[in-house]
Design an enzyme around this catalytic site. Sequence first.
Site, PDB file in Angstrom:
ATOM      1  N   ASP A  31      -0.622  16.868 -33.456  1.00 17.63           N
ATOM      2  CA  ASP A  31      -0.161  15.479 -33.363  1.00 17.63           C
ATOM      3  C   ASP A  31       0.856  15.339 -32.245  1.00 17.63           C
ATOM      4  OD1 ASP A  31      -1.711  15.049 -35.482  1.00 17.63           O
ATOM      5  OD2 ASP A  31      -0.107  14.607 -36.923  1.00 17.63           O
ATOM      6  N   PHE A  34      -0.758  15.180 -28.916  1.00 15.21           N
ATOM      7  CA  PHE A  34      -1.438  13.887 -28.806  1.00 15.21           C
ATOM      8  C   PHE A  34      -0.423  12.798 -28.436  1.00 15.21           C
ATOM      9  CE2 PHE A  34      -3.001   9.860 -30.453  1.00 15.21           C
ATOM     10  CZ  PHE A  34      -4.330   9.863 -30.067  1.00 15.21           C
ATOM     11  N   SER A  80     -26.707  -9.415 -49.260  1.00 16.83           N
ATOM     12  CA  SER A  80     -26.170  -8.408 -50.178  1.00 16.83           C
ATOM     13  C   SER A  80     -27.343  -7.643 -50.786  1.00 16.83           C
ATOM     14  CB  SER A  80     -25.318  -9.061 -51.245  1.00 16.83           C
ATOM     15  OG  SER A  80     -26.088 -10.009 -51.916  1.00 16.83           O
ATOM     16  N   LEU A  81     -27.027  -6.676 -51.605  1.00 21.49           N
ATOM     17  CA  LEU A  81     -28.073  -5.844 -52.195  1.00 21.49           C
ATOM     18  C   LEU A  81     -28.196  -6.149 -53.680  1.00 21.49           C
ATOM     19  CD1 LEU A  81     -26.991  -2.447 -50.599  1.00 21.49           C
ATOM     20  CD2 LEU A  81     -28.972  -3.815 -49.960  1.00 21.49           C
ATOM     21  N   GLU A 111     -27.447   6.920 -49.615  1.00 24.04           N
ATOM     22  CA  GLU A 111     -26.114   7.006 -49.002  1.00 24.04           C
ATOM     23  C   GLU A 111     -25.050   6.442 -49.934  1.00 24.04           C
ATOM     24  OE1 GLU A 111     -26.231   3.571 -45.838  1.00 24.04           O
ATOM     25  OE2 GLU A 111     -28.063   4.760 -45.684  1.00 24.04           O
ATOM     26  N   LYS A 113     -22.284   4.070 -51.473  1.00 22.81           N
ATOM     27  CA  LYS A 113     -21.957   2.662 -51.424  1.00 22.81           C
ATOM     28  C   LYS A 113     -20.439   2.579 -51.358  1.00 22.81           C
ATOM     29  CE  LYS A 113     -22.852  -1.767 -53.670  1.00 22.81           C
ATOM     30  NZ  LYS A 113     -21.625  -2.349 -53.221  1.00 22.81           N
ATOM     31  N   ASP A 115     -16.772   1.034 -51.195  1.00 25.41           N
ATOM     32  CA  ASP A 115     -16.185  -0.109 -51.883  1.00 25.41           C
ATOM     33  C   ASP A 115     -15.024  -0.678 -51.068  1.00 25.41           C
ATOM     34  OD1 ASP A 115     -15.737  -1.986 -53.774  1.00 25.41           O
ATOM     35  OD2 ASP A 115     -14.754  -0.644 -55.198  1.00 25.41           O
ATOM     36  N   GLU A 172     -18.401  -0.806 -43.539  1.00 27.24           N
ATOM     37  CA  GLU A 172     -17.389  -1.169 -44.524  1.00 27.24           C
ATOM     38  C   GLU A 172     -16.004  -0.774 -44.016  1.00 27.24           C
ATOM     39  OE1 GLU A 172     -19.175  -2.494 -46.864  1.00 27.24           O
ATOM     40  OE2 GLU A 172     -17.950  -2.617 -48.676  1.00 27.24           O
ATOM     41  N   TYR A 225     -25.419   0.416 -40.895  1.00 25.49           N
ATOM     42  CA  TYR A 225     -26.578  -0.447 -40.690  1.00 25.49           C
ATOM     43  C   TYR A 225     -26.594  -0.958 -39.261  1.00 25.49           C
ATOM     44  CZ  TYR A 225     -29.834  -4.254 -41.994  1.00 25.49           C
ATOM     45  OH  TYR A 225     -30.893  -5.091 -42.098  1.00 25.49           O
ATOM     46  N   LYS A 312     -25.136   1.247 -59.111  1.00 27.66           N
ATOM     47  CA  LYS A 312     -23.680   1.242 -59.326  1.00 27.66           C
ATOM     48  C   LYS A 312     -23.289   2.317 -60.344  1.00 27.66           C
ATOM     49  CE  LYS A 312     -21.430  -2.384 -58.597  1.00 27.66           C
ATOM     50  NZ  LYS A 312     -20.824  -3.358 -57.742  1.00 27.66           N
ATOM     51  N   CYS A 406      10.658 -10.815 -80.753  1.00 22.86           N
ATOM     52  CA  CYS A 406      10.739 -10.327 -79.375  1.00 22.86           C
ATOM     53  C   CYS A 406      11.485  -8.988 -79.326  1.00 22.86           C
ATOM     54  CB  CYS A 406      11.465 -11.367 -78.515  1.00 22.86           C
ATOM     55  SG  CYS A 406      11.757 -10.780 -76.829  1.00 22.86           S
ATOM     56  N   CYS A 409      14.988  -9.689 -77.348  1.00 21.78           N
ATOM     57  CA  CYS A 409      16.077 -10.554 -77.811  1.00 21.78           C
ATOM     58  C   CYS A 409      15.989 -10.898 -79.289  1.00 21.78           C
ATOM     59  CB  CYS A 409      16.120 -11.833 -76.971  1.00 21.78           C
ATOM     60  SG  CYS A 409      14.745 -12.940 -77.322  1.00 21.78           S
ATOM     61  N   CYS A 424       7.607 -15.145 -76.302  1.00 19.68           N
ATOM     62  CA  CYS A 424       8.977 -15.269 -76.783  1.00 19.68           C
ATOM     63  C   CYS A 424       9.472 -16.617 -76.264  1.00 19.68           C
ATOM     64  CB  CYS A 424       9.845 -14.135 -76.228  1.00 19.68           C
ATOM     65  SG  CYS A 424      11.607 -14.497 -76.427  1.00 19.68           S
ATOM     66  N   CYS A 430      16.629 -14.748 -73.103  1.00 15.50           N
ATOM     67  CA  CYS A 430      15.926 -13.462 -73.215  1.00 15.50           C
ATOM     68  C   CYS A 430      15.981 -12.757 -71.844  1.00 15.50           C
ATOM     69  CB  CYS A 430      14.496 -13.732 -73.662  1.00 15.50           C
ATOM     70  SG  CYS A 430      13.516 -12.245 -73.852  1.00 15.50           S
TER      71      CYS A 430
HETATM   72  S1  IVH Z   1     -26.535  -1.903 -46.468  1.00 15.98           S
HETATM   73  C1  IVH Z   1     -29.230  -5.625 -45.942  1.00 15.98           C
HETATM   74  N1  IVH Z   1     -25.238   0.275 -47.045  1.00 15.98           N
HETATM   75  O1  IVH Z   1     -22.549  -3.348 -50.376  1.00 15.98           O
HETATM   76  C2  IVH Z   1     -28.396  -4.519 -46.479  1.00 15.98           C
HETATM   77  N2  IVH Z   1     -24.320  -1.787 -47.771  1.00 15.98           N
HETATM   78  O2  IVH Z   1     -24.247  -5.798 -51.896  1.00 15.98           O
HETATM   79  C3  IVH Z   1     -27.112  -4.385 -45.813  1.00 15.98           C
HETATM   80  N3  IVH Z   1     -22.159  -1.570 -48.907  1.00 15.98           N
HETATM   81  O3  IVH Z   1     -22.405  -6.315 -48.555  1.00 15.98           O
HETATM   82  C4  IVH Z   1     -26.123  -3.564 -46.529  1.00 15.98           C
HETATM   83  N4  IVH Z   1     -22.006   0.613 -48.742  1.00 15.98           N
HETATM   84  O4  IVH Z   1     -20.677  -4.543 -48.037  1.00 15.98           O
HETATM   85  C5  IVH Z   1     -25.273  -1.071 -47.157  1.00 15.98           C
HETATM   86  N5  IVH Z   1     -24.176   2.295 -47.428  1.00 15.98           N
HETATM   87  C6  IVH Z   1     -24.203   0.975 -47.537  1.00 15.98           C
HETATM   88  C7  IVH Z   1     -23.172   0.253 -48.172  1.00 15.98           C
HETATM   89  C8  IVH Z   1     -23.273  -1.138 -48.273  1.00 15.98           C
HETATM   90  C9  IVH Z   1     -21.408  -0.488 -49.160  1.00 15.98           C
HETATM   91  C10 IVH Z   1     -21.774  -2.937 -49.287  1.00 15.98           C
HETATM   92  C11 IVH Z   1     -21.954  -3.981 -48.232  1.00 15.98           C
HETATM   93  C12 IVH Z   1     -22.858  -5.031 -48.799  1.00 15.98           C
HETATM   94  C13 IVH Z   1     -22.843  -4.711 -50.265  1.00 15.98           C
HETATM   95  C14 IVH Z   1     -24.206  -4.913 -50.861  1.00 15.98           C
END
Ligand code: IVH
Length: 670
Positions: A31, A34, A80-81, A111, A113, A115, A172, A225, A312, A406, A409, A424, A430
Amino acid sequence: MTPKEEIEILRKTLEQHNYNYYVLNQPTISDFDFDQMMNKLQDLEYFYPQFADPNSPTQRVGSDLSQSFKTVAHKYPMLSLANTYNEGDVRDFYERVRQGLEGEDFEICCEMKYDGLSISLTYVDGVLTQAVTRGDGVQGDDVTANVRTIKSIPLKLRENTGYPQEFEIRGEILMPWTSFESLNAEREKNGEPLFANPRNAASGTLKSQKSELVASRKLDAYLYYLLGDNIPTDGYHFQNLLEARKWGFKISEGMRLCRSVDEILDFIEYWDKERKNLPVATDGIVLKVNSLRQQRHLGYTAKSPRWAIAYKFKAERACTRLNMVSYQVGRTGAITPVANMDPVQLSGTQVRRASLHNADIIEELDLHIGDMVYVEKGGEIIPKVVGVDKSQRTAEMPKVRFITTCPECGAPLVRYEGEAAHYCPNDTACPPQIKGRIEHFISRTAMNIDSLGPETVDDFFKRGLIHDVADLYKLTAADISNNNKNRSVSSLKIVNAIKNSVNVPFERVVFAIGIRFVGATTAKVLARHFKSMDRLMSANLEELINVDGVGNIIADSIVTYFKNLRNVEIIQRLKEAGVRMNVSEDEEKGNTDILAGKSIVISGVFAKHSRDEYKEMIEKNGGKNVSSISKKTSFILGGESMGPTKLEKASTLGIKIIDENEFLKMIGDT
Ligand code: IVH
C-alpha cells in the site's frame, strides 16, 4: 523522460495495480508504494494541468459538490428475474428450457446472485461514459459521478484486450461486509441511525449527492451481464464474462457451466454453505442458459427472461436457549420485548438478542423461559425469534408474561386501539422518552445539532443539565465542561451548534418537537399551511383534518399534544430562545397554492429539470406528488419514454398528460 510521458506511465502502472488489487484481489505491491506512486502522479498533474484527464486514477476521490441526478432512459430495459425457492422449481425451470429448445443440447451458467443494487455501465471506445441505476427498469438515475469513485469499476478498459467499441455491462454494486460493519460502528458512535443491511447501505451511499462521501464508503462491484449491438451474437454468456474480466471488470469466481439438474443442485448446495466466506452479501443463485442464440430463442415474458431464473437461499436459522425476556422503552414510549439467549452463530455474526416485536407474537409463539428457540436473520440487522422447539420443553419452564408496568418509570402500560405495541404513557417523566425526544430534536433532519449525540445527551441528562429540549438553549460552555480544560473546546462547539440551530426552517421545528405521527413530510405540510406555531397550536380538529395529508389520527395527536401544558411551556421557552416559530419571508416567497388539492404523477424523462426538481416544484405550489396513477390523479406530468403500462392506465382512466413546458407555464415559471 518528459513530464507527459512520466504522467502516462504512472497512470498505466497505477491502473494495473488497481486492477490487481480490486479486480483480481492479488496486489503485487505494498500500500505504501502504491500511495507514493499516487502522490507523485498527483503532484505532476498539479504542476502540469494541461495534461489533466478525468479518467486518471487520481480522479477517483469524488467531489463534495452537491448533484441532483438526471433521469435517463435505458437503451435496453432492465428486467428482473423470476424467483424460485426450492429444488422442484429448479427442476421445472430446467424442464421448461429443455422443451423450449426442442431437444437441443444446452448448458446452464450458474452464478452467485449478489444482493446489492443493479447498475448499468456504458463504455464507448474503452472509456466509462455513463452509469445508470435500475430505477423502474425503463429509466434510472444517472449516478456516473458516484460510480467513478468505485475502484473495482474500470474508468478505462485495459488496452488491446478486444473489447467492443460500444457496449453496456450490468452488474451489482455492493458494500462488502467489512465496510458495512465499520460504517455502522461509526454511525452508532455518532448516534446516527444504522443501516439494516449492506444493500441498504450501498443504495443509500450510491444515491448520495456527494461523490466524495461515496468514495469514502468503499463500495465494490461485480458484473454479470453484457449487452450491445456489437457483442458477438453467436457467443456464449459464460465465455463473454471471462473476456470481460480481461478487459478489466470484476467477474465472480463462483461461476460454473452445468449440463444437468444434478450439477445445478450441487452448485446450489455448495454455495449455500460457502457463501458465508464471501466478502459480500449474496441471496441466491442465478441460472442462465449459456448460449446467446438459445437465449434469444427462448425470449422473454412481460417481466423477465425465460432463459434465466433466480434461486433464493433460505434465510439462515439457528436454535438456542431463551434465558429471559427484557423490555426496551423507545422514544415514543413503545415497549419492545427482546429475547436474551445463549450466544449462537448466525450469518457470520454472534447473536445473543433477538426481537420479539410485541405481546401478540409472544402469545402466538407460546413462549416459555428456557425454551429452545429458532432465530432467523431476515433482511433486517436484528434477528427475530421465528419458532419454538416444543419437544424440548419441560413442565417447570414458566410461560412468558408480558409486563404491565414500564420497566423504566413504573407507570402502568397502555395499548392504543388498533396498535400492536404497548406504550408507557408517562411521556413527560419517563427517562428514555425524555432522552429519546431530545435525540430526535437534535437529529440531522430536525434541528441538526450535529455536535451532540446520544452519549452526550445521556451524560447531560444524568448530570441534571437538561430535562427537556428547551433546556439545551440554556446550556453554557462552563456547565458542559464542568471546569475541565480538556473539554472546553468541544463545549464551545456544542454551545455554538445549539445557538446556530435557531435558524433552521420552521417546518423542521414542527418536526423536531416530536408530535406523535408527525413525520418530516407532515411537518412540512403543516408548516406551509398554518405558517406559524401560534396558528398551528390554536387549530381545532376540523381545521387540521382539512389539511391535505392530515387524517383523523394525526389531527387527534396534534390536538392532544398542544393540550398538554408542559408541551406548550416548552414551546414558549424555545420561542424565547429564538427558535423559528413561523415561516420566513424567503420560504414564503417560493410557495403558492396554484396546485392545491392536486395529486400529480411524474413519469418519463425530462429535458429542463430533474424529476426531483419537479417534485419540489409541485410541493412548493401546494400540490402532492404521488407515485402511482389512480382515479384520484389530477394529471400526469409526462416526459419522454413514459412506460407503456403508465400510458395505458392514464388512457383507461382518462387522465390528462401534460408536458414540462405546459406544467412550467401553469405554475408561472418562465
Ligand atoms: S442477470 C435479464 N445475474 O437480481 C437478467 N442478475 O431479479 C438480468 N442480480 O435486477 C439480471 N446477481 O440486480 C443477474 N448474477 C446475476 C445477479 C443478478 C444479482 C440481481 C439484479 C437483478 C435481480 C434479478
